[in-house]
Design an enzyme around this catalytic site. Sequence first.
Site, PDB file in Angstrom:
ATOM      1  N   ASP A  32       0.817  -1.178   0.054  1.00 11.35           N
ATOM      2  CA  ASP A  32      -0.041   0.020   0.066  1.00 11.35           C
ATOM      3  C   ASP A  32       0.878   1.308   0.088  1.00 11.35           C
ATOM      4  O   ASP A  32       1.855   1.125   0.548  1.00 11.35           O
ATOM      5  CB  ASP A  32      -0.767   0.009   1.473  1.00 11.35           C
ATOM      6  N   ASP A  59       5.156   2.127  -4.264  1.00 15.45           N
ATOM      7  CA  ASP A  59       4.213   2.933  -5.022  1.00 15.45           C
ATOM      8  C   ASP A  59       4.650   2.085  -6.154  1.00 15.45           C
ATOM      9  O   ASP A  59       5.561   2.075  -7.069  1.00 15.45           O
ATOM     10  CB  ASP A  59       4.906   4.422  -5.007  1.00 15.45           C
ATOM     11  N   SER A 126     -15.478  -3.364 -11.924  1.00 17.14           N
ATOM     12  CA  SER A 126     -16.611  -2.856 -11.232  1.00 17.14           C
ATOM     13  C   SER A 126     -17.956  -3.060 -12.271  1.00 17.14           C
ATOM     14  O   SER A 126     -17.783  -2.929 -13.428  1.00 17.14           O
ATOM     15  CB  SER A 126     -16.387  -1.208 -11.276  1.00 17.14           C
ATOM     16  N   TYR A 151     -12.032   7.002 -14.796  1.00 14.45           N
ATOM     17  CA  TYR A 151     -12.112   5.935 -13.669  1.00 14.45           C
ATOM     18  C   TYR A 151     -12.648   4.682 -14.265  1.00 14.45           C
ATOM     19  O   TYR A 151     -12.228   3.661 -14.294  1.00 14.45           O
ATOM     20  CB  TYR A 151     -12.728   6.345 -12.555  1.00 14.45           C
ATOM     21  N   LYS A 155     -11.164   0.619 -15.563  1.00 15.08           N
ATOM     22  CA  LYS A 155     -11.591  -0.784 -15.132  1.00 15.08           C
ATOM     23  C   LYS A 155     -11.878  -1.625 -16.392  1.00 15.08           C
ATOM     24  O   LYS A 155     -11.348  -2.564 -16.541  1.00 15.08           O
ATOM     25  CB  LYS A 155     -12.929  -0.707 -14.278  1.00 15.08           C
ATOM     26  N   ASN A 201     -19.861   8.993  -1.688  1.00 14.19           N
ATOM     27  CA  ASN A 201     -20.542   7.894  -1.982  1.00 14.19           C
ATOM     28  C   ASN A 201     -21.557   8.001  -0.971  1.00 14.19           C
ATOM     29  O   ASN A 201     -21.697   8.475   0.143  1.00 14.19           O
ATOM     30  CB  ASN A 201     -19.989   6.571  -1.649  1.00 14.19           C
ATOM     31  N   ARG A 297     -27.308  14.159 -10.308  1.00 14.21           N
ATOM     32  CA  ARG A 297     -25.725  14.177 -10.331  1.00 14.21           C
ATOM     33  C   ARG A 297     -25.468  13.719 -11.892  1.00 14.21           C
ATOM     34  O   ARG A 297     -25.867  12.518 -12.246  1.00 14.21           O
ATOM     35  CB  ARG A 297     -25.150  13.314  -9.469  1.00 14.21           C
ATOM     36  N   GLU A 298     -24.550  14.284 -12.737  1.00 12.64           N
ATOM     37  CA  GLU A 298     -24.185  13.971 -13.777  1.00 12.64           C
ATOM     38  C   GLU A 298     -23.394  12.767 -13.834  1.00 12.64           C
ATOM     39  O   GLU A 298     -22.295  12.411 -13.013  1.00 12.64           O
ATOM     40  CB  GLU A 298     -23.166  14.984 -14.441  1.00 12.64           C
TER      41      GLU A 298
HETATM   42  N1  UFG Z   1     -26.271   9.626  -3.958  1.00  8.36           N
HETATM   43  C1  UFG Z   1     -27.046  10.606  -3.588  1.00  8.36           C
HETATM   44  N2  UFG Z   1     -26.401  11.684  -2.669  1.00  8.36           N
HETATM   45  C2  UFG Z   1     -25.110  11.515  -2.298  1.00  8.36           C
HETATM   46  C3  UFG Z   1     -24.331  10.596  -3.013  1.00  8.36           C
HETATM   47  C4  UFG Z   1     -24.925   9.559  -3.845  1.00  8.36           C
HETATM   48  O1  UFG Z   1     -28.290  10.686  -3.716  1.00  8.36           O
HETATM   49  O2  UFG Z   1     -24.481  12.246  -1.631  1.00  8.36           O
HETATM   50  C5  UFG Z   1     -26.928   8.575  -4.792  1.00  8.36           C
HETATM   51  C6  UFG Z   1     -26.279   8.631  -6.073  1.00  8.36           C
HETATM   52  O3  UFG Z   1     -27.088   9.773  -7.008  1.00  8.36           O
HETATM   53  C7  UFG Z   1     -26.602   7.174  -6.553  1.00  8.36           C
HETATM   54  C8  UFG Z   1     -26.876   6.461  -5.310  1.00  8.36           C
HETATM   55  O4  UFG Z   1     -26.602   7.272  -4.173  1.00  8.36           O
HETATM   56  O5  UFG Z   1     -27.778   7.157  -7.019  1.00  8.36           O
HETATM   57  C9  UFG Z   1     -25.154   5.740  -5.199  1.00  8.36           C
HETATM   58  O6  UFG Z   1     -24.058   6.644  -5.376  1.00  8.36           O
HETATM   59  P1  UFG Z   1     -22.866   6.122  -4.957  1.00  8.36           P
HETATM   60  O7  UFG Z   1     -21.641   7.507  -5.251  1.00  8.36           O
HETATM   61  O8  UFG Z   1     -22.481   5.689  -3.431  1.00  8.36           O
HETATM   62  O9  UFG Z   1     -22.498   4.889  -5.788  1.00  8.36           O
HETATM   63  P2  UFG Z   1     -22.570   4.824  -7.477  1.00  8.36           P
HETATM   64  O10 UFG Z   1     -23.204   3.913  -7.821  1.00  8.36           O
HETATM   65  O11 UFG Z   1     -22.541   6.088  -8.279  1.00  8.36           O
HETATM   66  O12 UFG Z   1     -20.889   4.497  -7.735  1.00  8.36           O
HETATM   67  C10 UFG Z   1     -20.451   3.284  -7.284  1.00  8.36           C
HETATM   68  C11 UFG Z   1     -18.803   3.362  -7.152  1.00  8.36           C
HETATM   69  C12 UFG Z   1     -18.094   3.693  -8.189  1.00  8.36           C
HETATM   70  C13 UFG Z   1     -18.474   2.760  -9.414  1.00  8.36           C
HETATM   71  C14 UFG Z   1     -19.880   3.042  -9.515  1.00  8.36           C
HETATM   72  C15 UFG Z   1     -20.274   1.989 -10.751  1.00  8.36           C
HETATM   73  O13 UFG Z   1     -18.621   4.288  -5.950  1.00  8.36           O
HETATM   74  O14 UFG Z   1     -16.993   3.514  -8.136  1.00  8.36           O
HETATM   75  O15 UFG Z   1     -20.610   2.513  -8.488  1.00  8.36           O
HETATM   76  O16 UFG Z   1     -21.680   1.965 -10.923  1.00  8.36           O
HETATM   77  F1  UFG Z   1     -17.988   3.174 -10.598  1.00  8.36           F
END
Ligand code: UFG
Length: 340
Positions: A32, A59, A126, A151, A155, A201, A297-298
Amino acid sequence: MKKILVTGGLGFIGSHTVVELQNEGFEVVIIDDLSNSSIEVLDGITSITGAKPIFEKLDLKHESSVIDFFKKHHTISGVIHFAASKAVGESVEKPLLYYENNLNTLIYLLKEVLLLPASNFIFSSSCTVYGQAEEMPITENAPIQPAESPYGNTKQIGEEIIRDTCKVNTNLNAIALRYFNPIGAHSSAKIGELPIGVPQNLVPYITQTAAGLRESLSVFGNDYQTPDGTCIRDYIHVVDLAKAHVVALQRLLEQKNTSNYETFNVGTGVGSSVLEVIKSFEKVSGQSLNYKFAARREGDITSAYAHTEKANKILGWKAKSSLDEAMKSAWDWEKHIRNL
Ligand code: UFG
């Protein structure tokens, strides 16, 4: 006792996997670079398992260090490769950093893995590779869609690099695990997720809001074509996910794989909306969460949850924890680190 290298072994999924590997009697060496993790995680792992993994701060972007590492540890039987950058938004801002961090390191590692007597390799992929799939639940045969972010592209390209390498190097045996949304923490609350800065997340944002670090959760979009209008994901307890790595590794060590490159979805098969996650949190914590609806969110897709039959049947693995159990463990961990 077989020696397994876990790169990124002090990270969120890595640390939980190290625990499960040690519980199954493996000797673990962690690499790590501590860029997104803390050395204290090593104490958490040691306290849970009673055994301290070997740790090398290294690294992986420095190829000479990778070569030197394998000279020192030439008896490694398998590699589980977690080390990577994972912030979707940051990857859009800094694409070269992501391609360098996630792909150069994979190439340097694979070159050394090919030279090992046992070239067994597990890759963190992923569900992002599927984009917005047409059919739910998503099977491993669903088409790979153009990535939404650098990102996600790392993958996809990572999987291609491994697949192409497997084609010509039949001694290499690899499994790519396509994770859905890992959440939660070890039941001991000694290890868990440690997001740096403002969490991107959903679940760490929820627990930090409840702990008073954030004022309110923004629910990104309530006008999606879903029963309650919010996005649907497959939230999997990180310990279940960690166990999937152990069974995948065992499949390679026991030479049970039917092809030298295999892919598996790792999810629960259950889709939950953002509002259902909030409700689950409120139920297990006994407190209400401050949240508001905000713009979409975009880059977010409407829905993604896994078809799990391939992993269930072939790996003999099934996620055991419910959403409530995972949310409770996430909250216990948040309370532990905030001394609540
Ligand atoms: N969400 C919110 N508010 C927040 C954060 C998230 O409403 O503050 C919603 C998002 O819009 C989404 C859901 O919660 O609908 C889950 O969002 P996350 O960011 O927790 O997870 P994602 O599904 O967007 O992303 C995850 C991983 C990424 C991966 C992706 C693959 O974090 O690494 O899944 O779909 F690429």
